[in-house]
Motif scaffolding. Sequence first.
Motif, PDB file in Angstrom:
ATOM      1  N   GLU A 154      10.892  -1.278  -1.745  1.00  0.00           N
ATOM      2  CA  GLU A 154      12.030  -1.973  -1.866  1.00  0.00           C
ATOM      3  C   GLU A 154      13.040  -1.588  -0.896  1.00  0.00           C
ATOM      4  O   GLU A 154      14.017  -2.374  -0.812  1.00  0.00           O
ATOM      5  CB  GLU A 154      12.753  -1.992  -3.258  1.00  0.00           C
ATOM      6  CG  GLU A 154      11.978  -2.819  -4.488  1.00  0.00           C
ATOM      7  CD  GLU A 154      10.644  -2.316  -4.633  1.00  0.00           C
ATOM      8  OE1 GLU A 154       9.530  -3.240  -4.859  1.00  0.00           O
ATOM      9  OE2 GLU A 154      10.229  -1.030  -4.822  1.00  0.00           O
ATOM     10  N   ASN A 182       3.584  -2.994  -2.263  1.00  0.00           N
ATOM     11  CA  ASN A 182       4.282  -3.029  -3.364  1.00  0.00           C
ATOM     12  C   ASN A 182       3.489  -2.931  -4.440  1.00  0.00           C
ATOM     13  O   ASN A 182       2.379  -3.310  -4.717  1.00  0.00           O
ATOM     14  CB  ASN A 182       5.064  -4.257  -3.569  1.00  0.00           C
ATOM     15  CG  ASN A 182       6.197  -4.068  -4.305  1.00  0.00           C
ATOM     16  OD1 ASN A 182       6.337  -3.310  -4.733  1.00  0.00           O
ATOM     17  ND2 ASN A 182       6.569  -5.516  -4.931  1.00  0.00           N
ATOM     18  N   CYS A 186       9.303  -1.377 -10.998  1.00  0.00           N
ATOM     19  CA  CYS A 186      10.457  -1.375 -11.321  1.00  0.00           C
ATOM     20  C   CYS A 186      10.479  -2.382 -12.533  1.00  0.00           C
ATOM     21  O   CYS A 186       9.786  -3.610 -12.553  1.00  0.00           O
ATOM     22  CB  CYS A 186      11.471  -2.420 -10.213  1.00  0.00           C
ATOM     23  SG  CYS A 186      11.404  -1.100  -8.692  1.00  0.00           S
TER      24      CYS A 186
END
Length: 192
Positions: A154, A182, A186
């Motif tokens: 991020e 990724n 989160c």
Amino acid sequence: VRAMDNDATSPFNTVTFELADNTDLFSIDPITGVVTALKSFDREDKEFYNVKIIATDGAPSALFTTGKHNSATQVFRIEIADKNDHPPKFKQDEYLADRVPEDSNLNSLVIEVQAIDLDTASNIEYSIENGNLNDSFRIDKTGRITINQKLDYEVITEYSLKLKAFDGIYSDFATVKITIANVNDCPPVFTE
């Protein structure tokens, strides 16, 4: 080179030297036996030369009726020492480490690079010259690039590291492109 003659008096015990071969590459002082190079050598072309040297005494031999002097022949190996006269060269100009997970552990291997140096006398030192945002990676003396700080997709999704291979005199450079993959790290957060 040295040679001894056990006869007690001169000229019987006076030894002189001569080259039997490689006279285009070397010379020898007939009295002292000092061998001298007649050209500059490159260890990468040839690492050593076998040189035959003849030691002869100073009078006709009593062992033979031919009138020849007593002599001895020996082959000496002359090794060419290496010096740092070639630059290191990375095997590739650009390396790619694709989709390194952002949750990879510290010290995890990302990629290994290698530079070749024809000189045996030089040790290659690797360094990251630029592009190492947040000091995220490090490189060791073998060319292994590992994770130095926690990655975060991020924040940064791709790195372009400029590497240097240095042998004490000469340098070469290469680029390592690292893309970050990724992961679902989160959790959702309510805005209100």
